[in-house]
Enzyme design. Structure first.
Site, PDB file in Angstrom:
ATOM      1  N   ASN A   1      -6.467  19.386  29.290  1.00 48.87           N
ATOM      2  CA  ASN A   1      -6.845  18.359  28.351  1.00 48.87           C
ATOM      3  C   ASN A   1      -6.319  18.742  27.121  1.00 48.87           C
ATOM      4  O   ASN A   1      -5.415  19.725  27.094  1.00 48.87           O
ATOM      5  CB  ASN A   1      -8.249  18.513  28.119  1.00 48.87           C
ATOM      6  CG  ASN A   1      -8.779  19.900  27.864  1.00 48.87           C
ATOM      7  OD1 ASN A   1      -8.593  20.556  26.805  1.00 48.87           O
ATOM      8  ND2 ASN A   1      -9.841  20.590  28.730  1.00 48.87           N
TER       9      ASN A   1
ATOM     10  N   ASP B   1      -7.493  22.094  36.520  1.00 47.37           N
ATOM     11  CA  ASP B   1      -7.132  22.975  35.328  1.00 47.37           C
ATOM     12  C   ASP B   1      -7.908  24.194  35.343  1.00 47.37           C
ATOM     13  O   ASP B   1      -7.404  25.717  35.058  1.00 47.37           O
ATOM     14  CB  ASP B   1      -7.486  22.221  34.168  1.00 47.37           C
ATOM     15  CG  ASP B   1      -7.257  22.754  32.606  1.00 47.37           C
ATOM     16  OD1 ASP B   1      -6.361  23.715  32.593  1.00 47.37           O
ATOM     17  OD2 ASP B   1      -7.978  22.213  31.664  1.00 47.37           O
TER      18      ASP B   1
ATOM     19  N   THR C   1      -6.415  11.472  37.979  1.00 46.43           N
ATOM     20  CA  THR C   1      -7.108  10.718  38.922  1.00 46.43           C
ATOM     21  C   THR C   1      -8.542  11.545  39.383  1.00 46.43           C
ATOM     22  O   THR C   1      -9.261  10.891  40.154  1.00 46.43           O
ATOM     23  CB  THR C   1      -6.400  10.491  40.144  1.00 46.43           C
ATOM     24  OG1 THR C   1      -6.068  11.598  40.861  1.00 46.43           O
ATOM     25  CG2 THR C   1      -5.188   9.644  39.892  1.00 46.43           C
ATOM     26  N   GLY C   2      -8.812  12.465  38.514  1.00 45.90           N
ATOM     27  CA  GLY C   2     -10.043  13.092  38.996  1.00 45.90           C
ATOM     28  C   GLY C   2     -11.208  12.771  37.825  1.00 45.90           C
ATOM     29  O   GLY C   2     -11.725  11.724  38.026  1.00 45.90           O
TER      30      GLY C   2
HETATM   31  N1  AR6 Z   1      -4.836  21.977  43.535  1.00 47.34           N
HETATM   32  C1  AR6 Z   1      -4.547  20.632  43.563  1.00 47.34           C
HETATM   33  N2  AR6 Z   1      -5.279  19.412  43.173  1.00 47.34           N
HETATM   34  C2  AR6 Z   1      -6.480  19.671  42.830  1.00 47.34           C
HETATM   35  C3  AR6 Z   1      -7.151  21.010  42.493  1.00 47.34           C
HETATM   36  C4  AR6 Z   1      -6.343  22.245  43.038  1.00 47.34           C
HETATM   37  N3  AR6 Z   1      -6.636  23.356  42.954  1.00 47.34           N
HETATM   38  N4  AR6 Z   1      -8.222  20.906  42.153  1.00 47.34           N
HETATM   39  C5  AR6 Z   1      -8.500  19.746  41.925  1.00 47.34           C
HETATM   40  N5  AR6 Z   1      -7.405  18.912  42.254  1.00 47.34           N
HETATM   41  P1  AR6 Z   1      -8.928  16.761  37.702  1.00 47.34           P
HETATM   42  P2  AR6 Z   1      -8.216  14.984  35.235  1.00 47.34           P
HETATM   43  C6  AR6 Z   1      -7.138  17.511  42.214  1.00 47.34           C
HETATM   44  O1  AR6 Z   1     -10.145  16.422  37.473  1.00 47.34           O
HETATM   45  O2  AR6 Z   1      -8.460  13.722  36.171  1.00 47.34           O
HETATM   46  C7  AR6 Z   1     -10.125  19.076  33.547  1.00 47.34           C
HETATM   47  O3  AR6 Z   1     -11.578  19.537  33.134  1.00 47.34           O
HETATM   48  C8  AR6 Z   1      -8.547  16.648  41.927  1.00 47.34           C
HETATM   49  O4  AR6 Z   1      -9.176  16.408  43.303  1.00 47.34           O
HETATM   50  O5  AR6 Z   1      -8.686  18.221  37.980  1.00 47.34           O
HETATM   51  O6  AR6 Z   1      -6.445  14.737  34.875  1.00 47.34           O
HETATM   52  C9  AR6 Z   1      -9.440  19.210  32.362  1.00 47.34           C
HETATM   53  O7  AR6 Z   1      -9.580  20.182  31.374  1.00 47.34           O
HETATM   54  C10 AR6 Z   1      -7.737  15.336  41.433  1.00 47.34           C
HETATM   55  O8  AR6 Z   1      -7.028  14.559  42.632  1.00 47.34           O
HETATM   56  O9  AR6 Z   1      -7.916  16.444  36.327  1.00 47.34           O
HETATM   57  C11 AR6 Z   1      -9.590  17.850  31.857  1.00 47.34           C
HETATM   58  O10 AR6 Z   1     -10.596  17.891  30.822  1.00 47.34           O
HETATM   59  C12 AR6 Z   1      -6.611  15.885  40.579  1.00 47.34           C
HETATM   60  O11 AR6 Z   1      -6.538  17.183  40.947  1.00 47.34           O
HETATM   61  C13 AR6 Z   1      -9.596  16.875  32.710  1.00 47.34           C
HETATM   62  O12 AR6 Z   1     -10.495  17.658  33.994  1.00 47.34           O
HETATM   63  C14 AR6 Z   1      -6.956  15.563  39.168  1.00 47.34           C
HETATM   64  O13 AR6 Z   1      -8.430  15.960  38.852  1.00 47.34           O
HETATM   65  C15 AR6 Z   1      -8.460  16.453  33.435  1.00 47.34           C
HETATM   66  O14 AR6 Z   1      -9.108  15.221  34.259  1.00 47.34           O
END
Ligand code: AR6
Length: 172
Positions: free
Chosen positions: A31, A41, A125-126
């Site tokens: 973020n 993250d 995408t999360g």
């Molecule tokens: N390895 C690979 N992919 C992962 C892992 C992992 N260990 N853990 C989760 N994912 P997100 P965003 C996937 O929510 O949408 C945070 O709080 C997950 O299933 O991690 O960019 C930051 O600080 C999904 O497919 O990231 C920001 O505030 C992908 O990673 C916010 O979330 C991204 O999901 C960013 O949101």
């Protein structure tokens, strides 16, 4: 495994936890504070250790679509490239361009550091709710632009659905 191969340069779609990757760099879906959070993250910060947060505090945050680099600390990767992707707000707020910027600026920074192997998570995408099919198209477009400069580019998908979507997109 979805493989897009030109010579010995490859874009690989794999399933797994990005914190276990042994590439020279991994990318963090951060973020704008760069001070950690949930999702990928949180996993990266937990595994890299407290020193990562100390280095991140000195970076003064990062704008959406831009990228900053740190050391990898306790991870197997030498570097972590942190990029805040866009929050999806319906699609008419420049989200696609911002996600493209996140990938492009991460690749550019990796090139500057002479990084040859890099792993990405599915940025935005999360928690940020960016549609996965569109995100996969954007990843593919930018990865193809940069693939000549890298030995291997990994897209590390955490769940089956995400893996299937990226794999299908790369096979098109
Ligand atoms: N390895 C690979 N992919 C992962 C892992 C992992 N260990 N853990 C989760 N994912 P997100 P965003 C996937 O929510 O949408 C945070 O709080 C997950 O299933 O991690 O960019 C930051 O600080 C999904 O497919 O990231 C920001 O505030 C992908 O990673 C916010 O979330 C991204 O999901 C960013 O949101």
């Amino acid at each position: 495994m979805g493989i897009n191969k030109i010579g010995d340069k490859m874009i690989k779609i794999i399933k797994g936890d990005i914190t276990n990757q042994e590439t020279q760099a991994i990318v963090n879906a951060a973020n704008t504070t760069l001070l950690g959070g949930g999702g990928v993250d949180g996993a990266i910060h937990r595994k890299a250790g407290k020193e990562l947060l100390e280095e991140c505090k000195k970076l003064n945050g990062c704008k959406t679509g831009e990228a900053k680099i740190t050391k990898g600390y306790n991870l197997r990767s030498e570097y972590i490239i942190h990029t805040p992707g866009p929050v999806w707000k319906g699609g008419d707020k420049g989200e696609s361009k911002l996600l493209e910027n996140s990938y492009r600026n991460s690749f550019k920074l990796a090139k500057e550091y002479n990084i040859k192997t890099i792993s990405f998570p599915s940025i935005s995408t999360g928690v940020y709710r960016f549609p996965k099919e569109l995100a996969a198209k954007i990843f593919k477009k930018v990865a193809l632009e940069f693939q000549e400069s890298f030995e291997t580019i990994y897209m590390v998908c955490f769940d089956n659905q995400t893996y299937d979507i990226y794999k299908r997109e790369m096979e098109k």
